[in-house]
Design a protein around this motif. Structure first.
Motif, PDB file in Angstrom:
ATOM      1  N   ALA A  38      17.837  61.202  49.580  1.00 33.71           N
ATOM      2  CA  ALA A  38      17.717  62.170  48.482  1.00 33.71           C
ATOM      3  C   ALA A  38      16.542  63.116  48.684  1.00 33.71           C
ATOM      4  O   ALA A  38      16.603  64.289  48.308  1.00 33.71           O
ATOM      5  CB  ALA A  38      17.597  61.436  47.151  1.00 33.71           C
ATOM      6  N   ALA A  39      15.477  62.646  49.299  1.00 31.53           N
ATOM      7  CA  ALA A  39      14.294  63.493  49.526  1.00 31.53           C
ATOM      8  C   ALA A  39      14.595  64.654  50.472  1.00 31.53           C
ATOM      9  O   ALA A  39      13.893  65.673  50.442  1.00 31.53           O
ATOM     10  CB  ALA A  39      13.157  62.648  50.082  1.00 31.53           C
ATOM     11  N   LEU A  40      15.634  64.535  51.291  1.00 28.99           N
ATOM     12  CA  LEU A  40      15.985  65.595  52.250  1.00 28.99           C
ATOM     13  C   LEU A  40      17.202  66.416  51.817  1.00 28.99           C
ATOM     14  O   LEU A  40      17.704  67.232  52.585  1.00 28.99           O
ATOM     15  CB  LEU A  40      16.257  64.980  53.629  1.00 28.99           C
ATOM     16  N   TRP A  41      17.674  66.219  50.589  1.00 31.22           N
ATOM     17  CA  TRP A  41      18.883  66.884  50.103  1.00 31.22           C
ATOM     18  C   TRP A  41      18.785  68.409  50.218  1.00 31.22           C
ATOM     19  O   TRP A  41      19.654  69.062  50.792  1.00 31.22           O
ATOM     20  CB  TRP A  41      19.154  66.439  48.671  1.00 31.22           C
ATOM     21  N   THR A  42      17.744  68.988  49.686  1.00 31.10           N
ATOM     22  CA  THR A  42      17.592  70.448  49.720  1.00 31.10           C
ATOM     23  C   THR A  42      17.395  70.940  51.151  1.00 31.10           C
ATOM     24  O   THR A  42      17.969  71.957  51.546  1.00 31.10           O
ATOM     25  CB  THR A  42      16.422  70.893  48.830  1.00 31.10           C
ATOM     26  N   ASP A  64      30.703  57.559  41.494  1.00 28.24           N
ATOM     27  CA  ASP A  64      30.081  56.362  40.938  1.00 28.24           C
ATOM     28  C   ASP A  64      30.267  55.224  41.939  1.00 28.24           C
ATOM     29  O   ASP A  64      31.394  54.899  42.309  1.00 28.24           O
ATOM     30  CB  ASP A  64      30.723  56.013  39.600  1.00 28.24           C
ATOM     31  N   GLU A  65      29.168  54.654  42.397  1.00 32.14           N
ATOM     32  CA  GLU A  65      29.203  53.557  43.362  1.00 32.14           C
ATOM     33  C   GLU A  65      28.458  52.358  42.789  1.00 32.14           C
ATOM     34  O   GLU A  65      27.338  52.074  43.161  1.00 32.14           O
ATOM     35  CB  GLU A  65      28.600  53.995  44.689  1.00 32.14           C
ATOM     36  N   PRO A  66      29.106  51.649  41.821  1.00 32.02           N
ATOM     37  CA  PRO A  66      28.433  50.525  41.188  1.00 32.02           C
ATOM     38  C   PRO A  66      28.112  49.428  42.210  1.00 32.02           C
ATOM     39  O   PRO A  66      28.788  49.333  43.217  1.00 32.02           O
ATOM     40  CB  PRO A  66      29.435  50.019  40.159  1.00 32.02           C
ATOM     41  N   PRO A  67      27.123  48.610  41.985  1.00 31.88           N
ATOM     42  CA  PRO A  67      26.321  48.539  40.765  1.00 31.88           C
ATOM     43  C   PRO A  67      25.025  49.326  40.841  1.00 31.88           C
ATOM     44  O   PRO A  67      24.309  49.414  39.854  1.00 31.88           O
ATOM     45  CB  PRO A  67      26.013  47.042  40.666  1.00 31.88           C
ATOM     46  N   ASP A  68      24.698  49.929  42.005  1.00 32.77           N
ATOM     47  CA  ASP A  68      23.346  50.439  42.177  1.00 32.77           C
ATOM     48  C   ASP A  68      23.152  51.943  42.213  1.00 32.77           C
ATOM     49  O   ASP A  68      22.047  52.417  41.994  1.00 32.77           O
ATOM     50  CB  ASP A  68      22.756  49.874  43.478  1.00 32.77           C
ATOM     51  N   ALA A  69      24.185  52.726  42.530  1.00 29.27           N
ATOM     52  CA  ALA A  69      23.920  54.126  42.841  1.00 29.27           C
ATOM     53  C   ALA A  69      25.054  55.068  42.459  1.00 29.27           C
ATOM     54  O   ALA A  69      26.156  54.649  42.128  1.00 29.27           O
ATOM     55  CB  ALA A  69      23.641  54.260  44.338  1.00 29.27           C
ATOM     56  N   PHE A  70      24.704  56.355  42.524  1.00 27.90           N
ATOM     57  CA  PHE A  70      25.677  57.438  42.455  1.00 27.90           C
ATOM     58  C   PHE A  70      25.527  58.217  43.757  1.00 27.90           C
ATOM     59  O   PHE A  70      24.416  58.478  44.208  1.00 27.90           O
ATOM     60  CB  PHE A  70      25.387  58.396  41.292  1.00 27.90           C
ATOM     61  N   ALA A  71      26.637  58.591  44.350  1.00 29.62           N
ATOM     62  CA  ALA A  71      26.600  59.473  45.512  1.00 29.62           C
ATOM     63  C   ALA A  71      26.796  60.893  45.001  1.00 29.62           C
ATOM     64  O   ALA A  71      27.489  61.118  44.012  1.00 29.62           O
ATOM     65  CB  ALA A  71      27.702  59.112  46.491  1.00 29.62           C
ATOM     66  N   VAL A  72      26.170  61.841  45.658  1.00 31.40           N
ATOM     67  CA  VAL A  72      26.403  63.257  45.395  1.00 31.40           C
ATOM     68  C   VAL A  72      26.906  63.831  46.711  1.00 31.40           C
ATOM     69  O   VAL A  72      26.319  63.602  47.771  1.00 31.40           O
ATOM     70  CB  VAL A  72      25.127  63.972  44.901  1.00 31.40           C
ATOM     71  N   HIS A  84      33.711  72.624  58.860  1.00 32.16           N
ATOM     72  CA  HIS A  84      33.622  71.982  57.553  1.00 32.16           C
ATOM     73  C   HIS A  84      32.495  70.963  57.625  1.00 32.16           C
ATOM     74  O   HIS A  84      32.402  70.210  58.593  1.00 32.16           O
ATOM     75  CB  HIS A  84      34.919  71.249  57.205  1.00 32.16           C
ATOM     76  N   LEU A  85      31.673  70.917  56.595  1.00 28.70           N
ATOM     77  CA  LEU A  85      30.566  69.970  56.573  1.00 28.70           C
ATOM     78  C   LEU A  85      30.462  69.335  55.193  1.00 28.70           C
ATOM     79  O   LEU A  85      30.389  70.046  54.183  1.00 28.70           O
ATOM     80  CB  LEU A  85      29.255  70.689  56.926  1.00 28.70           C
ATOM     81  N   LEU A  86      30.481  68.016  55.159  1.00 30.35           N
ATOM     82  CA  LEU A  86      30.234  67.284  53.922  1.00 30.35           C
ATOM     83  C   LEU A  86      28.803  66.781  53.970  1.00 30.35           C
ATOM     84  O   LEU A  86      28.424  66.056  54.891  1.00 30.35           O
ATOM     85  CB  LEU A  86      31.178  66.085  53.789  1.00 30.35           C
ATOM     86  N   LEU A  87      28.020  67.185  52.988  1.00 32.71           N
ATOM     87  CA  LEU A  87      26.658  66.675  52.838  1.00 32.71           C
ATOM     88  C   LEU A  87      26.691  65.613  51.756  1.00 32.71           C
ATOM     89  O   LEU A  87      27.239  65.854  50.674  1.00 32.71           O
ATOM     90  CB  LEU A  87      25.703  67.794  52.421  1.00 32.71           C
ATOM     91  N   ARG A  88      26.105  64.452  52.027  1.00 29.96           N
ATOM     92  CA  ARG A  88      26.108  63.370  51.043  1.00 29.96           C
ATOM     93  C   ARG A  88      24.718  62.766  50.916  1.00 29.96           C
ATOM     94  O   ARG A  88      23.966  62.705  51.891  1.00 29.96           O
ATOM     95  CB  ARG A  88      27.079  62.247  51.445  1.00 29.96           C
ATOM     96  N   THR A  89      24.432  62.313  49.698  1.00 27.91           N
ATOM     97  CA  THR A  89      23.206  61.565  49.446  1.00 27.91           C
ATOM     98  C   THR A  89      23.481  60.583  48.339  1.00 27.91           C
ATOM     99  O   THR A  89      24.556  60.594  47.733  1.00 27.91           O
ATOM    100  CB  THR A  89      22.026  62.502  49.102  1.00 27.91           C
ATOM    101  N   SER A  90      22.508  59.749  48.054  1.00 30.40           N
ATOM    102  CA  SER A  90      22.671  58.729  47.036  1.00 30.40           C
ATOM    103  C   SER A  90      21.437  58.722  46.140  1.00 30.40           C
ATOM    104  O   SER A  90      20.318  58.902  46.619  1.00 30.40           O
ATOM    105  CB  SER A  90      22.830  57.371  47.721  1.00 30.40           C
TER     106      SER A  90
END
Length: 189
Positions: A38-42, A64-72, A84-90
């Motif tokens: 998440a710190a490198l998202w931007t 929603d990725e229970p029980p601990d996190a949400f992915a963006v 095409h590029l998918l960027l993901r973080t949690s």
């Protein structure tokens, strides 16, 4: 149209060169996928736009990725490289806050508002993080897996009939409680 941007292999090498082991590169449904902290998202969004030519912002959403996190997840695209590029973080479930990428991709503003409203992920630095789709006074985040769909308790689910509910007189069975509805809410219809 001639391909004048980096190839997929060049893009992977550039991502490894910039982010090293902090970025995990994979393939999701034929698309280059990069997972970053998440710190490198931007920084990842800026790198995709400036170094990989992914100037086209397509969409951003939560998972929603229970029980601990949400992915963006964000999908960006390079029209010149046809990449095409998918960027993901949690982000952690107990404090789901992520930096906004609206300064990088202006089109992310609406998508971040929707993700905030539906999942409860806050986007720090967003210019106008306020409700977008739900009625005034709505409580909760309806796309979270722990959100109780009270409408399923109030009236029968309009989908396909359960075995034993048809007019053909098939044997009945115990009524199944819809997903997301606590057992103590269940009542015979």
């Amino acid at each position: 149209m001639e391909n004048s941007g980096p190839s997929r292999e060049d893009a992977e090498e550039a991502i490894r060169g910039r982010f090293g082991d902090e970025a995990v590169i994979s393939d999701a449904y034929g698309q280059l996928t990069v997972d970053v902290p998440a710190a490198l998202w931007t920084a990842a969004a800026e790198f995709a736009r400036d170094s990989l030519g992914c100037a086209f912002f397509d969409w951003l959403t939560g998972v929603d990725e229970p029980p601990d996190a949400f992915a963006v997840v964000a999908h960006v695209y390079s029209q010149t490289a046809r990449l095409h590029l998918l960027l993901r973080t949690s982000v952690p479930r107990e404090r789901p806050v992520l930096a906004s990428v609206t300064a990088v991709y202006r089109g992310a503003e609406w998508h971040e508002r929707e993700t905030y409203e539906m999942f409860g992920v806050e986007f720090a630095g967003h210019p106008r993080l306020e409700p977008l789709l739900l009625p005034d006074g709505f409580e909760g985040h309806p796309l979270r897996k722990d959100f109780v769909l009270a409408a399923r308790v109030a009236k029968a689910w309009p989908g396909a009939k359960e075995p034993g509910e048809s007019a053909a007189g098939a044997p009945s069975r115990r009524r199944v409680v819809p997903p997301g509805v606590p057992q103590d809410w269940a009542k015979p219809l």
